[in-house]
Design an enzyme around this catalytic site. Structure first.
Site, short mmCIF file in Angstrom:
data_model
loop_
_atom_site.label_atom_id
_atom_site.label_comp_id
_atom_site.label_asym_id
_atom_site.label_seq_id
_atom_site.Cartn_x
_atom_site.Cartn_y
_atom_site.Cartn_z
N CYS A 1 0.86 -1.20 0.00
CA CYS A 1 0.00 0.00 0.00
C CYS A 1 0.88 1.24 0.00
O CYS A 1 2.05 1.19 0.38
CB CYS A 1 -0.99 -0.02 1.16
SG CYS A 1 -0.24 -0.27 2.78
N THR B 1 2.97 -2.36 4.17
CA THR B 1 3.04 -0.91 3.98
C THR B 1 4.23 -0.56 3.12
O THR B 1 5.25 -1.27 3.13
CB THR B 1 3.27 -0.15 5.30
OG1 THR B 1 4.53 -0.58 5.85
CG2 THR B 1 2.16 -0.38 6.29
N ASP B 2 4.15 0.55 2.40
CA ASP B 2 5.37 1.17 1.92
C ASP B 2 6.12 1.60 3.18
O ASP B 2 5.53 1.73 4.26
CB ASP B 2 5.07 2.36 1.00
CG ASP B 2 6.28 2.68 0.11
OD1 ASP B 2 7.41 2.24 0.43
OD2 ASP B 2 6.10 3.38 -0.91
N TRP B 3 7.42 1.82 3.04
CA TRP B 3 8.25 2.05 4.23
C TRP B 3 7.81 3.32 4.98
O TRP B 3 7.77 4.41 4.43
CB TRP B 3 9.72 2.12 3.81
CG TRP B 3 10.42 0.78 3.90
CD1 TRP B 3 11.64 0.55 4.47
CD2 TRP B 3 9.97 -0.50 3.45
NE1 TRP B 3 11.94 -0.79 4.42
CE2 TRP B 3 10.94 -1.46 3.80
CE3 TRP B 3 8.80 -0.96 2.81
CZ2 TRP B 3 10.80 -2.82 3.53
CZ3 TRP B 3 8.66 -2.31 2.54
CH2 TRP B 3 9.65 -3.22 2.90
N ALA C 1 4.79 3.99 5.88
CA ALA C 1 3.49 4.49 5.42
C ALA C 1 2.36 4.17 6.40
O ALA C 1 1.20 4.40 6.10
CB ALA C 1 3.16 3.94 4.04
#
Ligand SMILES: *[C@@H]1O[C@H](CO)[C@@H](O)[C@H](O)[C@H]1NC(C)=O
Ligand SMILES: *[C@@H]1O[C@H](CO)[C@@H](O)[C@H](O)[C@H]1NC(C)=O
Ligand SMILES: *[C@@H]1O[C@H](CO)[C@@H](O)[C@H](O)[C@H]1NC(C)=O
Ligand SMILES: *[C@@H]1O[C@H](CO)[C@@H](O)[C@H](O)[C@H]1NC(C)=O
Ligand SMILES: *[C@@H]1O[C@H](CO)[C@@H](O)[C@H](O)[C@H]1NC(C)=O
Ligand SMILES: *[C@@H]1O[C@H](CO)[C@@H](O)[C@H](O)[C@H]1NC(C)=O
Ligand SMILES: *[C@@H]1O[C@H](CO)[C@@H](O)[C@H](O)[C@H]1NC(C)=O
Ligand SMILES: *[C@@H]1O[C@H](CO)[C@@H](O)[C@H](O)[C@H]1NC(C)=O
Ligand SMILES: *[C@@H]1O[C@H](CO)[C@@H](O)[C@H](O)[C@H]1NC(C)=O
Ligand SMILES: *[C@@H]1O[C@H](CO)[C@@H](O)[C@H](O)[C@H]1NC(C)=O
Ligand SMILES: *[C@@H]1O[C@H](CO)[C@@H](O)[C@H](O)[C@H]1NC(C)=O
Length: 801
Positions: free
Chosen positions: A256, A289-291, A293
């Site tokens: 995401c 998650t994106d890092w 996020a």
């Protein structure tokens, strides 16, 4: 330590070029701000293991049943890696789970040595070759596995490429959802067939880098991340489309994104995760998650997030077990998270004792002694080379300037011709670590630290000025074993054939006589793009001036652009001395040698543009603009996707804008003719209005059943063997005049013919019906076009449903 240093270096560059605040170029009034909120979709679907996930789910259920609450919780968030992985999940040793390593990048394993640097996404898109996309992905997947990686953080289909200036557009293949989806599907299959999970990203609407993350502005105001406000029809027909292909191909993981959707963070947006992904697309894998996020704990868990990276401590972490005990999040949700993660691990065969130890080839510090694990396979060399060849797109070739005909003297110009002088590769490095690629690391750190501040990137950063550009910048980049630079490859050629190569980066007027004597003048320029920043423009005066200066004295000026995105050329393309132009994109390690083989005719260009090149910025109208933080939503930047599906060629077709080079265009050293269009309905095909099939990965299964078949005959009418990309476009009633719905690449000998056929699925012919919440097949007449590009369509017919 390193992070601080990188931020400091990057900040110093910005200061030195006089950064100012953003300009208020777009007004977002409350009238146009019409998407208030994202509808709630709860509870999170509990995956049961449909289709070929059944066995993995049975094993996972048994595994998860043995876990304590704490162990289950520990599967859901990253901990600080002691190796060079981007993120890790710790082991559960008593049950034989060794843990997981998650690692960038989209074009090869990042942040390590003895790996290959494959062509980037945009180059794959320009090849229009599905077999090649699969082979590249499979070769890359094998390297990830040997390095002890479980999840390769790619491919990218978001950004799709709504903004031609998008900093990460190059990581994906095309701004057309059909082409992007087809290539993503092949990439997912190729990497996963090697035993490594793909993380199809960034879900969804991650279309600009500016304000991608929340942060603090210069006046110490908290500014939220950009909200992509996308209506349901546009979401389905454009941005969700390629994700559906990746889910259909079986991607085990989805990442995401940083942005918000309708004002709700992607990684805690129940409509997006529980609704679109896990219900409508029937996704059986897990969401990471994106890092950094993640912005909430219980809300994200309830909305369908399964894993937080790189570090769950701020919202989940060890103490989050409390949320499952006190009823804030049902424990069934945690069981579902853990089951999805472990099922994916089983499905990919990562439970095998022979799977390499997590991160075994990912040293924490490459500058310190470490065991070398050479992940490369000599068998991949042809894929690396072919991948570099096929993404070059020849768009102008006057008087058969190319291929070169035994030239005696070549004159070479431009900052993009030589190898980067300082570090290998991509030596435009600002850092001391030779394995980080230059600007990208600095920008990446910068974007994490300052992403929401009002940064307008300086135009100086429009090019990579110190040496040839072979891969874009940011976390989507990796470093190969060598970098074949164009100038080096040209010299090697001269060494072999006895010709002469001179080069001149200073454009000295005194040498003008020499240029006139040259058989050809080759000019190398580039267009830089990086994660963390959107591009400041689509052409730059410095590079345009180099081309113009050479063309004013050299009657055979051949221009090569390593472009990480759309690059305008109208400043000089009609100059009579500019005889040829190649969009060389981002070829990876075999950049120079592949280009030289194309220039000399040892290889024949076969790439086509995966985007349109307009004549001028103004042709994009609103499509170039970022959304800034402006009143009345100053601290909540909004981006309304009011253009709907009308981006790139869909918009140019709708507004009668003639591009310089249209979507799908590209020349060869031979020519092709098209004939014998045949269109038929598949016998027994069900043509009812809505699909009726069960939901499996990607959506209702019968969306993929064939309704019609289209074929055509292509003849090579020239004198050399070449490959042609035949394209099928369909006009769906009520939609854009035409949309790509098929492509096939075929190699044909001179004088010979080949038949290409396209399967047309229910999905290909449907529009999204917002009321019914289903794909709708209309009864009516569909226009069918087959040809060589989106505007060169000699075969026209109709299909009646
Ligand atoms: C943007 O516009 C607002 C008001 O319209 C103004 O307060 C702000 O200073 C402007 N920002 C810039 C960078 O011009
Ligand atoms: C923004 O709105 C202001 C006030 O309505 C107007 O003066 C200005 O021209 C607008 N700017 C743009 C770029 O539309
Ligand atoms: C965003 O809002 C629009 C307009 O109300 C709606 O059509 C769309 O489904 C919403 N999307 C999400 C992800 O909330
Ligand atoms: C869970 O993870 C934490 C942090 O890594 C670790 O200290 C703890 O031992 C783990 N618990 C179990 C039961 O594995
Ligand atoms: C597509 O790529 C494959 C794999 O590299 C290659 O063998 C094939 O020749 C290519 N197809 C065409 C038509 O160029
Ligand atoms: C977990 O809770 C304990 C007790 O309240 C607290 O001391 C500790 O700091 C918390 N740990 C984290 C990582 O928040
Ligand atoms: C339950 O635990 C979660 C996580 O620690 C916490 O955020 C929440 O406030 C708790 N709820 C209650 C009702 O105690
Ligand atoms: C990596 O190792 C080198 C050489 O020992 C050292 O100078 C550097 O500080 C190390 N970097 C990190 C991030 O520890
Ligand atoms: C290019 O190299 C020169 C000389 O080493 C250096 O001063 C300059 O900063 C470099 N530029 C970039 C963009 O890396
Ligand atoms: C093209 O190149 C020739 C040199 O061969 C030069 O004389 C002429 O002026 C150039 N044309 C233009 C338009 O610059
Ligand atoms: C090209 O676009 C730029 C930027 O939008 C604009 O300033 C210029 O007037 C345009 N030129 C033409 C010829 O339309």
């Amino acid at each position: 330590m390193v992070l601080t240093r990188q931020v400091a270096v990057a900040a110093a560059i910005l200061a030195s070029v006089g950064l100012t605040g953003a300009q208020n170029t777009t007004n977002i009034s409350s009238d146009t701000f019409f998407y208030g909120q994202s509808p709630p979709v709860y509870p999170a679907p509990i995956a049961k293991g449909t289709g070929d996930w059944a066995q993995a789910y049975a094993k996972a259920a048994a595994f998860v049943a043995k876990l304590t609450l704490e162990e289950k919780n520990n599967l859901t968030y990253g901990i600080t890696p002691e190796n060079g992985c981007s993120g890790i999940i710790p082991p559960i040793e008593r049950l034989g789970f060794a843990g997981m390593c998650l690692q960038d990048a989209g074009n090869g394993v990042r942040n390590t040595d003895f790996v290959s640097s494959f062509a980037s996404g945009i180059h794959v898109g320009a090849s229009w070759n599905k077999t090649l996309a699969y082979d590249r992905a499979n070769a890359m997947g094998n390297e990830f596995k040997k390095k002890g990686v479980h999840i390769a953080l790619g491919p990218v289909v978001g950004p799709l490429g709504r903004l031609a200036t998008g900093g990460r557009d190059w990581e994906g293949t095309s701004n057309d959802p059909y082409l992007a989806g087809a290539m993503a599907g092949e990439t997912v299959k190729g990497i996963q067939d090697a035993g490594v999970m793909t993380s199809l990203k960034h879900f969804v609407g991650n279309e600009q880098e500016l304000y991608r993350n929340p942060g603090v502005d210069s006046e110490n105001h908290y500014v939220e991340s950009i909200s992509s406000n996308i209506d349901d029809k546009t979401m389905h027909e454009l941005y969700l489309w390629p994700f559906a292909d990746g889910v259909h191909a079986g991607t085990a993981n989805i990442m995401c994104s940083y942005n918000r959707l309708n004002n709700s963070h992607s990684c805690a947006n129940s409509k997006v995760l529980n609704g679109l992904l896990k219900t409508e697309l029937g996704f059986q894998g897990f969401v990471v998650t994106d890092w950094f996020a993640q912005h909430s704990g219980t809300a994200a868990a309830l909305a369908g997030l399964d894993m937080a990276m790189p570090d769950g401590q701020s919202f989940w972490g060890a103490n989050f077990t409390e949320a499952y005990l006190n009823g804030s999040v049902p424990e069934s949700r945690l069981d579902d998270m853990a089951t999805r993660i472990i099922a994916a691990w089983y499905k990919l065969g990562q439970d095998s004792p022979s799977y390499p130890t997590p991160g075994i080839g990912m040293p924490a510090n490459l500058s310190e002694p470490h065991t070398i694990i050479d992940a490369r396979d000599p068998a991949s060399r042809s894929t690396l080379y072919e991948g570099a060849i096929e993404g070059h797109v020849l768009v102008k070739n006057e008087n058969k300037a190319l291929p070169l005909k035994s030239p005696k003297l070549l004159a070479v110009f431009g900052y993009d011709a030589p190898a980067p002088p300082q570090y290998m590769p991509n030596g435009n490095s600002l850092l001391t670590n030779p394995f980080t690629t230059g600007y990208e690391s600095a920008f990446n750190q910068l974007s994490l630290a300052f992403s929401s501040t009002e940064i307008d990137w300086p135009s100086q950063l429009q090019i990579a000025s110190n040496g040839t550009y072979s891969v874009g910048s940011g976390s989507g980049a990796n470093s190969g074993p060598y970098l074949s630079a164009p100038l080096d490859a040209l010299q090697q050629r001269a060494m072999k054939d006895g010709s002469v190569v001179y080069w001149d980066s200073a454009l000295q007027p005194g040498l003008a006589g020499l240029y006139e004597a040259a058989d050809a003048c080759l000019v190398f320029i580039n267009a830089f793009a990086s994660e963390g920043m959107d591009r400041p423009g689509l052409h730059d005066d410095y590079s345009d001036n180099i081309v113009q200066t050479v063309a004013s004295t050299c009657s055979n000026t051949i221009v090569v652009i390593h472009n990480a995105g759309v690059r305008l050329v109208d400043q000089w393309i009609d100059h009579p001395n500019v005889t040829a132009l190649i969009f060389a994109h981002l070829p990876g390690q075999d950049s120079g040698n592949s280009l030289v083989d194309l220039l000399y005719g040892d290889a024949v260009p076969s790439g086509k543009l995966p985007y349109s090149v307009p004549k001028n910025e103004s042709d994009f109208a609103n499509m170039l603009r970022h959304s800034y933080a402006v009143p009345p939503y100053a601290y909540f930047p909004q981006s309304d996707f009011t253009e709907g599906v009308y981006i790139d060629y869909r918009a140019f077709d709708a507004h009668n804008v003639t591009p310089r080079y249209e979507f799908g265009f590209g020349l060869s050293y031979t020519t092709f003719s098209y004939s014998k269009l045949a269109i038929s309905i598949v016998k027994g095909a069900r043509t009812g209005t809505y699909p009726t099939g069960a939901i499996q990965e990607g959506g209702q299964v019968d969306l993929w059943s064939n309704i019609a078949s289209v074929s055509a005959v292509i003849k090579n009418t020239g004198s050399v063997t070449g490959a042609e990309v035949a394209q099928l476009y369909i006009g769906i009633p009520g939609g854009p005049v035409r949309q790509l719905r098929g492509f096939e690449k075929v190699r044909i000998k001179p004088g010979q013919e080949a038949t290409v056929s396209f399967d047309v699925t229910r999905r290909d012919l449907s529009e999204w019906d917002v009321g019914a919440q289903k794909w709708k097949l209309q009864s009516g007449v569909y226009n069918i076009y087959v040809g060589a590009s989106s505007r060169n369509l000699p075969l026209v017919g109709t299909l009646r449903i």
